[in-house]
Design a protein around this motif. Structure first.
Motif, PDB file in Angstrom:
ATOM      1  N   PRO A   1      -0.702  35.160  22.622  1.00  0.00           N
ATOM      2  CA  PRO A   1       0.751  34.418  22.552  1.00  0.00           C
ATOM      3  C   PRO A   1       0.436  34.489  21.210  1.00  0.00           C
ATOM      4  CG  PRO A   1      -0.550  33.088  23.628  1.00  0.00           C
ATOM      5  CD  PRO A   1      -1.653  33.740  23.624  1.00  0.00           C
ATOM      6  N   LEU A   2      -0.336  34.428  19.964  1.00  0.00           N
ATOM      7  CA  LEU A   2       0.055  34.731  18.855  1.00  0.00           C
ATOM      8  C   LEU A   2      -0.213  36.229  17.775  1.00  0.00           C
ATOM      9  CD1 LEU A   2      -3.082  31.975  17.340  1.00  0.00           C
ATOM     10  CD2 LEU A   2      -0.502  32.240  17.388  1.00  0.00           C
ATOM     11  N   ASP A   3      -0.870  36.556  19.207  1.00  0.00           N
ATOM     12  CA  ASP A   3      -0.491  37.758  18.487  1.00  0.00           C
ATOM     13  C   ASP A   3       0.565  38.745  19.005  1.00  0.00           C
ATOM     14  OD1 ASP A   3      -3.258  38.484  17.470  1.00  0.00           O
ATOM     15  OD2 ASP A   3      -3.982  39.567  19.666  1.00  0.00           O
ATOM     16  N   LYS A   4       1.093  38.513  20.115  1.00  0.00           N
ATOM     17  CA  LYS A   4       2.203  38.563  20.638  1.00  0.00           C
ATOM     18  C   LYS A   4       3.656  38.366  19.895  1.00  0.00           C
ATOM     19  CE  LYS A   4       1.227  39.047  25.748  1.00  0.00           C
ATOM     20  NZ  LYS A   4       2.040  38.460  27.114  1.00  0.00           N
ATOM     21  N   LEU A   5       3.504  36.496  18.913  1.00  0.00           N
ATOM     22  CA  LEU A   5       4.538  36.689  18.403  1.00  0.00           C
ATOM     23  C   LEU A   5       4.236  36.931  16.937  1.00  0.00           C
ATOM     24  CD1 LEU A   5       6.758  34.109  17.506  1.00  0.00           C
ATOM     25  CD2 LEU A   5       4.505  32.544  17.530  1.00  0.00           C
ATOM     26  N   ALA A   6       3.215  37.390  16.626  1.00  0.00           N
ATOM     27  CA  ALA A   6       3.115  38.430  15.697  1.00  0.00           C
ATOM     28  C   ALA A   6       3.491  39.498  15.270  1.00  0.00           C
ATOM     29  CB  ALA A   6       1.485  38.166  15.242  1.00  0.00           C
ATOM     30  N   LYS A   7       3.538  40.203  16.626  1.00  0.00           N
ATOM     31  CA  LYS A   7       4.297  40.873  16.336  1.00  0.00           C
ATOM     32  C   LYS A   7       6.342  41.232  16.379  1.00  0.00           C
ATOM     33  CE  LYS A   7       0.566  43.301  19.106  1.00  0.00           C
ATOM     34  NZ  LYS A   7       0.385  44.347  19.837  1.00  0.00           N
ATOM     35  N   LYS A   8       6.173  40.272  16.997  1.00  0.00           N
ATOM     36  CA  LYS A   8       7.385  40.331  17.462  1.00  0.00           C
ATOM     37  C   LYS A   8       8.087  39.551  15.599  1.00  0.00           C
ATOM     38  CE  LYS A   8       8.112  39.871  22.235  1.00  0.00           C
ATOM     39  NZ  LYS A   8       9.680  40.822  22.112  1.00  0.00           N
ATOM     40  N   LEU A   9       7.773  38.873  15.016  1.00  0.00           N
ATOM     41  CA  LEU A   9       8.089  38.245  13.319  1.00  0.00           C
ATOM     42  C   LEU A   9       7.761  39.332  12.331  1.00  0.00           C
ATOM     43  CD1 LEU A   9       6.238  35.099  13.687  1.00  0.00           C
ATOM     44  CD2 LEU A   9       8.433  35.332  13.566  1.00  0.00           C
ATOM     45  N   GLN A  10       6.419  40.158  12.484  1.00  0.00           N
ATOM     46  CA  GLN A  10       7.026  41.635  12.133  1.00  0.00           C
ATOM     47  C   GLN A  10       8.202  42.200  12.416  1.00  0.00           C
ATOM     48  OE1 GLN A  10       3.705  43.815  13.535  1.00  0.00           O
ATOM     49  NE2 GLN A  10       2.271  42.642  11.790  1.00  0.00           N
TER      50      GLN A  10
END
Length: 636
Positions: free
Chosen positions: A338-347
């Motif tokens: 979930p952190l990986d997906k969240l980081a991509k969204k924030l980018q």
């Protein structure tokens, strides 16, 4: 290789997995090392006890053999005193040898001029050669200085002596190394008149000693009071070499110490390097003599089972560590996905895509709450940005139409600027927090969520318990497991038929088998005193093996009693056990093939249980339709 290193550096899951592995591996390796060292010491201790037992049994055989010779000599010595004449000497010498198969020769040698007819020398001698016994008067020779004559004369009491008989006055000779029981003869006037000497060839004594050996390459050696070898596998060393002459005091002090221990009649055991090979040596003095007997067991034989265990456990340890790494990687990857997906969204959001949707989650751990908070912030930001965009559009249209509202427009623009700055500040602050939090996670595993740490720890504990279970099973073929079994309760009153029925019922239920045929020659009230737990475990193990290695359809158990023993006879129809496998089926850790199930501990542990209970487990080699195992227990 560079791509792999770069991937590991950039992957949080791999970093966490390697960190956990680096923390767990030293503990795991240290535990296994302690287990291996303890196992080695237990095996050495068992080997020492076994060697002492074999040495004691061997000494008992020697003593019984020597007592036979001594008794035969003492019983017949009075006949010499009663009938002190040459013919009686010849008859007595022959009588001693003929009636005692353990005696190879007997001589009765007299003092000078006891029989004037023969002058200075008279010696009646009888020797056994195969099935024939020959008695003669020896040719004249100076036997008064021989050790078998001189020693009892000087000591004035019977004694055992050793000597090397290079040549005899007779053509029929005990040519070689001889142990002799020599007893002084005194006439009715208490005057010394001669010696009766009863001989045993040392090769006969050596054959008695070597009847039992704990290992194939173990051997016995015997030395006299000066340290000379009188029994040794290398016959060229007998009487010509000693334990001191063959040892260098600088490089072999342990061999010198062993020689002093044995020549002084000590009892004990030592670890000694003999011919460049470490050996376990147990030693004891031979009763009523100045000799000492030692059993030499090479350590490579003592530790053969231990070394075989290394070959089995080393691949298992490597496989276990690889599995731990894989499980850690999979678990950590799933945890931080979930952190990986969240980081991509924030980018994407930081790049200006404010309408990028961040989904909500039903998880309420730290990562789940963080994701839901960012989803709320994204929704608010999206609404704000839409409002600003709408406001800008309306302002642009009104600027052309409403000049009067320019000040209002300027104020609106100023408010817009302040609003954007505020919103940017609100976005930048959580972005900085998450970026800083990611850096902390990369540098320190101590900031991981407790729930994630618990999940990772649970996975690690699960795999550690699997390895711990294997360790506990080996521990059971060792000496401590053996000690616990040895002192277990063995006075349970067990009904022989009922325990068999209970074992059959449990086997059928647990393994889904058809009914197992059971018949008995005993009444249901027939009971014995034994250990219910170990007997039940043994019966179930044999039944399980029968179902596992047969067609599972023709398994039977028959109970009977004969010769004060209860017999449990198991039969099945299947491929049976090959001749090659029969020799190793009771060895620890030995399986039918490397691909078969189990650890190879079932049959060896079952046999050990039954031996501890006073019984045994045997394979009936006359049965060829499958396997027939016979379990025997004593009737108390």
């Amino acid at each position: 290789m560079r791509n792999i290193v770069r991937h590991i550096r950039q992957s949080l899951s791999w970093k966490l997995s390697l960190g956990i592995l680096l923390m767990a591996v030293p503990i795991f390796v240290l535990s296994m090392g302690i287990l291996f060292v303890q196992s080695r010491e237990n095996i050495r201790k068992e080997a020492t006890e076994h060697a002492n037992s074999v040495l004691n049994n061997t000494l008992l055989r020697i003593v019984r053999h020597m007592n036979t010779v001594k008794t035969a000599t003492d019983i017949n010595s009075w006949e010499i005193i009663e009938h002190l004449d040459p013919d009686s000497m010849l008859a007595c010498s022959r009588f001693v040898v003929m009636l005692n198969g353990n005696i190879d020769g007997c001589s009765i040698s007299m003092e000078p001029n006891v029989f004037p007819k023969y002058g200075r020398y008279f010696s009646a001698y009888t020797v056994r050669e195969g099935d024939s016994v020959t008695t003669v008067v020896e040719e004249q020779y100076e036997y008064f200085e021989k050790v078998w004559y001189k020693e009892p004369r000087v000591r004035k009491e019977p004694c055992w002596v050793l000597y090397y008989d290079e040549s005899d006055s007779l053509a029929l000779t005990l040519d070689g190394m001889i142990a002799s029981y020599s007893k002084p003869i005194y006439g009715e006037d208490k005057r010394f008149v001669g010696v009766i000497s009863t001989d045993i060839a040392l090769y006969h004594l050596s054959s008695i000693i070597t009847q039992e050996k704990p290992y194939d390459d173990a051997y016995f050696m015997m030395i006299d009071e000066a340290g000379h070898y009188i029994i040794h596998p290398d016959t060229a060393m007998l009487f010509t070499h000693s334990v001191f002459s063959d040892a260098d005091p600088k490089t072999q002090p342990d061999m010198i110490a062993l020689g002093h221990e044995m020549t002084t009649g000590k009892v004990g055991n030592m670890h000694v390097v003999i011919n460049g090979k470490p050996c376990l040596v147990t030693y004891q003095p031979v009763p009523n003599t100045k000799w000492s007997l030692a059993l030499v067991c090479p350590e490579r034989s003592v530790l053969r089972t231990y070394n075989r265990l290394n070959y089995i456990l080393t691949p298992l340890i490597i496989i276990g560590l690889v599995l731990i790494l894989l499980f850690c990687s999979v678990t950590v990857t799933r945890a931080i996905r979930p952190l990986d997906k969240l980081a991509k969204k924030l980018q994407l959001i930081s790049a200006g895509h404010y309408d990028e949707h961040i989904s909500r989650t039903n998880y309420y751990d730290v990562v789940g709450r963080l994701q839901n908070n960012f989803a709320s912030m994204q929704e608010s930001l999206s609404r704000y940005m839409n409002d600003i965009q709408q406001m800008n559009e309306e302002t642009a249209h009104r600027n052309e139409e409403l000049a009067r509202t320019s000040e209002l427009a300027k104020e609106a623009d100023r408010q817009k600027t302040l609003f954007i700055q505020n919103v940017s500040h609100q976005v930048r602050t959580p972005l900085n927090i998450i970026m800083g939090f990611s850096q902390v996670l990369r540098r320190s595993r101590g900031l991981l969520p407790k729930e994630e740490i618990r999940k990772i720890t649970d996975t690690m504990n699960h795999n550690v318990r699997l390895l711990d279970r294997m360790s506990l099973m080996l521990f059971d073929s060792s000496a401590r497991g053996t000690t616990e079994e040895r002192y277990a309760k063995k006075n349970d009153l067990v009904a022989c038929n009922q325990i068999a029925r209970d074992a059959i019922l449990k086997t059928v239920i647990n393994h889904g088998l058809p009914a197992i045929k059971f018949d008995t020659d005993l009444s249901d009230e027939f009971c014995i005193y034994t250990s219910y737990v170990y007997l039940m475990r043994s019966i179930r193990e044999i039944l399980y093996n029968s179902s596992k290695y047969s067609d599972g359809q023709h398994i039977s158990l028959h109970v009977t009693e004969r010769d004060s023993m209860v017999y449990y006879i198991f039969e099945d129809k299947g491929p049976g056990i090959s001749q090659e496998e029969m020799g190793k089926m009771f060895d620890m850790f030995t399986k039918v093939s490397d691909f078969s199930e189990g650890l190879g501990l079932g049959l060896p542990l079952t046999k050990r249980h039954l031996v501890t209970l006073g019984g045994d487990l045997e394979l009936d080699t006359d049965y060829h339709d499958g396997c027939r195992f016979i379990m025997k227990l004593p009737v108390n």
